[in-house]
Design an enzyme around this catalytic site. Structure first.
Site, PDB file in Angstrom:
ATOM      1  N   ARG A  91       0.808  -1.197   0.000  1.00 52.88           N
ATOM      2  CA  ARG A  91       0.000   0.000   0.000  1.00 52.88           C
ATOM      3  C   ARG A  91       0.848   1.256   0.000  1.00 52.88           C
ATOM      4  NH1 ARG A  91      -2.921   1.230   5.439  1.00 52.88           N
ATOM      5  NH2 ARG A  91      -4.540  -0.239   4.835  1.00 52.88           N
ATOM      6  N   TYR A  92       1.900   1.265   0.808  1.00 50.22           N
ATOM      7  CA  TYR A  92       2.796   2.414   0.883  1.00 50.22           C
ATOM      8  C   TYR A  92       4.038   2.103   0.048  1.00 50.22           C
ATOM      9  CZ  TYR A  92       0.131   3.612   5.144  1.00 50.22           C
ATOM     10  OH  TYR A  92      -0.838   3.919   6.050  1.00 50.22           O
ATOM     11  N   ARG A  95       7.064   0.054   2.078  1.00 51.74           N
ATOM     12  CA  ARG A  95       6.885  -1.067   2.984  1.00 51.74           C
ATOM     13  C   ARG A  95       5.734  -1.965   2.562  1.00 51.74           C
ATOM     14  NH1 ARG A  95       5.416   3.853   4.643  1.00 51.74           N
ATOM     15  NH2 ARG A  95       3.954   4.251   6.344  1.00 51.74           N
ATOM     16  N   CYS A 104      -4.495 -17.909  14.298  1.00 49.62           N
ATOM     17  CA  CYS A 104      -4.206 -17.175  15.527  1.00 49.62           C
ATOM     18  C   CYS A 104      -4.474 -18.108  16.702  1.00 49.62           C
ATOM     19  CB  CYS A 104      -5.104 -15.953  15.654  1.00 49.62           C
ATOM     20  SG  CYS A 104      -4.837 -14.793  14.304  1.00 49.62           S
ATOM     21  N   CYS A 108      -9.871 -13.075  17.826  1.00 49.94           N
ATOM     22  CA  CYS A 108     -10.521 -11.908  18.405  1.00 49.94           C
ATOM     23  C   CYS A 108     -11.830 -11.692  17.662  1.00 49.94           C
ATOM     24  CB  CYS A 108      -9.626 -10.682  18.237  1.00 49.94           C
ATOM     25  SG  CYS A 108      -7.934 -10.976  18.782  1.00 49.94           S
ATOM     26  N   CYS A 111     -11.863  -8.904  14.935  1.00 56.29           N
ATOM     27  CA  CYS A 111     -10.724  -8.898  13.997  1.00 56.29           C
ATOM     28  C   CYS A 111     -11.069  -8.271  12.647  1.00 56.29           C
ATOM     29  CB  CYS A 111     -10.246 -10.319  13.782  1.00 56.29           C
ATOM     30  SG  CYS A 111      -8.923 -10.431  12.574  1.00 56.29           S
ATOM     31  N   ARG A 113      -9.426  -8.852   9.971  1.00 58.81           N
ATOM     32  CA  ARG A 113      -9.196  -9.818   8.887  1.00 58.81           C
ATOM     33  C   ARG A 113     -10.092 -11.038   9.075  1.00 58.81           C
ATOM     34  NH1 ARG A 113      -3.182  -8.718   8.851  1.00 58.81           N
ATOM     35  NH2 ARG A 113      -3.112  -6.764   7.696  1.00 58.81           N
ATOM     36  N   ASP A 273     -12.048  -0.638  12.299  1.00 57.97           N
ATOM     37  CA  ASP A 273     -12.352  -0.610  10.874  1.00 57.97           C
ATOM     38  C   ASP A 273     -13.807  -1.005  10.663  1.00 57.97           C
ATOM     39  OD1 ASP A 273      -9.690   0.020  10.112  1.00 57.97           O
ATOM     40  OD2 ASP A 273      -9.125  -2.066  10.482  1.00 57.97           O
ATOM     41  N   ASP A 310      -7.739   3.884   9.849  1.00 54.24           N
ATOM     42  CA  ASP A 310      -7.228   3.293   8.620  1.00 54.24           C
ATOM     43  C   ASP A 310      -8.310   3.547   7.572  1.00 54.24           C
ATOM     44  OD1 ASP A 310      -5.306   1.997   7.191  1.00 54.24           O
ATOM     45  OD2 ASP A 310      -5.308   0.190   8.439  1.00 54.24           O
ATOM     46  N   LYS A 317      -3.309   5.081   6.891  1.00 55.17           N
ATOM     47  CA  LYS A 317      -3.681   5.463   8.253  1.00 55.17           C
ATOM     48  C   LYS A 317      -3.539   6.966   8.395  1.00 55.17           C
ATOM     49  CE  LYS A 317      -1.950   1.115  10.215  1.00 55.17           C
ATOM     50  NZ  LYS A 317      -1.380   0.544   8.964  1.00 55.17           N
TER      51      LYS A 317
END
Ligand SMILES: *Cc1c(COP(=O)(O)O)cnc(C)c1O
Ligand code: SF4
Length: 347
Positions: A91-92, A95, A104, A108, A111, A113, A273, A310, A317
């Protein structure tokens, strides 16, 4: 990269039946939520629950509200669209995020994702996809920083992780490697001298943890953080701002101070999000700003994270500062890192 999830993980999981029984949950409801979204809880994390709907419970116990939320999107950040090769998000300019694991230790309930963790045919990125990702990074000298994410990268076996780190370190233009992980909070026993011995061989390696509540800070997670810090790994933390969990200045201060005491520098506080199945955790931006206002000057400046949204569609962000104006229609105008002004509705 052929073997699957950490072999010792299975021994540390609490079964769904035990959770239903111990907490007095409705078995049919729990099963219907777990059929739609992944479910897993470690013994360590489960034992932190003290009462019904407490902050640990809310983060890990399936809730029917996850199924009733229909208006949000599964991938509002367009991670799939920003993926030049499978498992890589670019995206950037300088990085990338490399999604090396699909599992995981604790799923959570909030989450971002949710659409992809815990439900893929394989527990880790396939060897072919990994080598495509490495080729892509190698061919793009503007990439200096690789962020391992997932799922949880620290659920890979030590050898798998070492293969990944050594492949990345062999690329001359990669300056730093970051690892995003919730393991110090959810499965702290995974942080062993053997693991930190591997990580330190590939310095500079940064680890970004994910603690959301002071209850997650305890002797076991302190020990995990100490092992990482003693290996010379700079530690940061991202917290998700969650309704009923940490949307309170007193709780947030205790969390941030606790993190500093573990040598973890609070980095980001994330506005939730707009991900489907998580609406019941969302707070208003105003709530986050109030918390930020309560920090400045009242706690060590080191304890103060950036409060970020975000932006949808992968626009990046954007930090929100105390004093940020919230128009009466709830539509914020935010400037992206490229200078574009984007409207963001605070729902
Ligand atoms: C958050 C994020 C990063 C890292 O951003 P930093 O501000 O450098 O921590 C990189 N890529 C993607 C896709 C991200 O979501
Ligand atoms: S640890 Fe991270 S990726 Fe895994 S379920 Fe929690 S928020 Fe999602």
């Amino acid at each position: 990269m052929s073997s699957n999830r950490l072999s010792s993980l299975n021994d540390s999981l609490v079964s769904p039946a035990e959770i239903v029984e111990t907490l007095g949950l409705d078995p049919v409801e729990t099963a219907s939520v777990a059929a739609r979204y992944p479910f897993s809880i470690t013994r360590h994390y489960f034992d932190l629950i003290e009462s019904r709907n407490d902050p640990v419970w809310l983060q890990c116990i399936p809730d029917m509200q996850e199924l009733s939320d229909s208006h949000q999107a599964e991938d509002p950040l367009n991670e799939t669209g920003l993926s030049p090769v499978p498992g890589l998000i670019h995206r950037y300019p300088d990085r990338v995020v490399l999604l090396v694991s699909n599992v995981c230790a604790v799923y959570c309930r909030f989450c971002m994702r949710k659409r992809r963790v815990g439900c893929c045919s394989s527990d880790s990125l396939s060897p072919d996809s990994f080598s495509d990702a490495v080729s892509y990074i190698r061919a793009n000298p503007s990439i200096r920083d690789v962020i391992l994410s997932g799922g949880d990268p620290l659920l890979l076996e030590d050898e798998q992780l070492e293969d990944i780190l050594s492949s990345l370190r062999a690329i001359p233009h990669i300056e730093i490697i970051r690892i995003g992980t919730r393991i110090p909070a959810t499965l702290p026993a995974r942080i062993t001298p053997g693991l930190t011995g591997i990580l330190r061989r590939y310095h500079p390696v940064y680890v970004n943890t994910h603690f959301n509540h002071p209850k997650e800070i305890n002797p076991a997670s302190r020990k995990a953080a100490a092992l990482l810090a003693d290996a010379g790994i700079p530690l940061g933390n991202q917290t998700v701002l969650l309704k009923g969990v940490n949307d309170d200045p007193t709780v947030m201060k205790e969390l941030l101070r606790g993190l500093l005491s573990m040598r973890i520098k609070p980095y980001y506080l994330h506005q939730m999000d707009l991900v489907k199945g998580t609406a019941h955790f969302r707070t208003k931006v105003r709530t986050g700003l109030k918390i930020m206002e309560s920090l400045r000057g009242h706690v060590s400046g080191l304890a103060v994270p950036y409060y970020v949204i975000d932006l949808p569609e992968g626009k990046g962000k954007v930090p929100l500062l105390p004093g940020q104006e919230i128009p009466s229609d709830g539509v914020l105008k935010l400037r992206t890192y490229t200078g574009e002004i984007v409207e963001y509705k605070d729902i």
